[in-house]
Design a protein around this motif. Structure first.
Motif, short mmCIF file in Angstrom:
data_model
loop_
_atom_site.label_atom_id
_atom_site.label_comp_id
_atom_site.label_asym_id
_atom_site.label_seq_id
_atom_site.Cartn_x
_atom_site.Cartn_y
_atom_site.Cartn_z
N UNK A 1 12.66 74.31 64.96
CA UNK A 1 12.29 75.45 65.80
C UNK A 1 11.88 76.62 64.92
N UNK A 2 11.05 77.53 65.45
CA UNK A 2 10.79 78.77 64.71
C UNK A 2 12.08 79.57 64.65
N UNK A 3 12.32 80.21 63.52
CA UNK A 3 13.53 81.00 63.38
C UNK A 3 13.43 82.30 64.15
N UNK A 4 14.55 82.75 64.70
CA UNK A 4 14.61 84.05 65.36
C UNK A 4 14.31 85.16 64.35
N UNK A 5 14.86 85.03 63.14
CA UNK A 5 14.59 85.96 62.05
C UNK A 5 13.49 85.33 61.19
N UNK A 6 12.29 85.91 61.13
CA UNK A 6 11.16 85.29 60.43
C UNK A 6 11.40 85.06 58.94
N UNK A 7 12.39 85.72 58.37
CA UNK A 7 12.70 85.51 56.96
C UNK A 7 12.96 84.03 56.67
N UNK B 1 14.22 75.82 60.15
CA UNK B 1 15.34 75.98 61.05
C UNK B 1 15.38 74.82 62.04
N UNK B 2 16.60 74.31 62.27
CA UNK B 2 16.81 73.18 63.17
C UNK B 2 17.86 73.57 64.20
N UNK B 3 17.64 73.13 65.45
CA UNK B 3 18.57 73.45 66.53
C UNK B 3 19.28 72.19 67.00
N UNK B 4 20.60 72.30 67.21
CA UNK B 4 21.36 71.16 67.72
C UNK B 4 21.36 71.15 69.24
N UNK B 5 22.00 70.17 69.82
CA UNK B 5 22.01 69.99 71.27
C UNK B 5 22.66 71.17 72.01
N UNK B 6 23.53 71.93 71.32
CA UNK B 6 24.20 73.07 71.92
C UNK B 6 23.45 74.39 71.71
#
Length: 132
Positions: free
Chosen positions: A101-107, A114-119
C-alpha cells in the motif's frame, strides 16, 4: 534507562489470530515462540526469533471484536540495508498475504515499501541502515 538486555514485546489484539500468526511468520520469517489458549478468556500467539530482543504477541479475547487498526500510521518498521535481502523480504510479505500500500507518511515510500495486514496494521520494510 531500560537495559539493553531487556526484551521488547509488542502486543496487539486481533480478530484473526490464526491468519495473523501465519502472515507474520511467513512474511517476516518469524517463529512461533509461545502460545496460550483460554488464559482468563484470552488466546494468544508470540512470534519472533529466539535470539532477538523483540517479539510480537497477538491476542484474541473471547467474545470481543477489535476491528481494524485505528489509523493508517500504525507501523512496525524494519531497516534492511541489503538490496537483495530487502527484495526477497518484500516478496515474502506479498506471498504471506500482506498487501503493498502507499504509505500514509510519504517518507516511507521514499526509502522503502509499506505492507498492510488483514487487520489494517502496517509493516514498513525500509531499504536503508538505521542511524540515530
Amino acid at each position: 534507562m531500560v537495559s539493553r538486555q531487556a526484551i521488547l514485546r509488542v502486543a496487539r489484539p486481533t480478530d484473526n489470530l490464526g491468519q495473523i500468526t501465519r502472515m507474520y511468520s511467513e512474511g517476516l520469517g518469524f517463529d512461533i515462540i509461545g502460545s496460550f489458549c483460554d488464559h482468563q478468556g484470552f488466546d494468544g500467539v508470540l512470534v519472533g526469533h529466539a535470539h532477538h530482543h523483540y517479539h510480537l504477541e497477538f491476542t484474541h479475547h473471547h467474545g470481543s471484536s477489535v476491528g481494524r487498526a485505528p489509523t493508517e500510521d500504525n507501523l512496525l518498521v524494519f531497516y534492511i540495508p541489503d538490496n537483495q535481502q530487502w527484495l526477497t523480504q518484500c516478496e515474502q510479505m506479498l506471498q504471506a498475504g500482506f498487501i503493498a500500500v502507499p504509505s500514509f507518511n510519504p517518507y516511507w515510500d521514499e526509502c522503502g515499501k509499506t505492507f498492510e495486514d488483514i487487520d489494517g496494521y502496517r509493516v514498513v520494510l525500509a531499504l536503508r541502515d538505521w542511524t540515530a
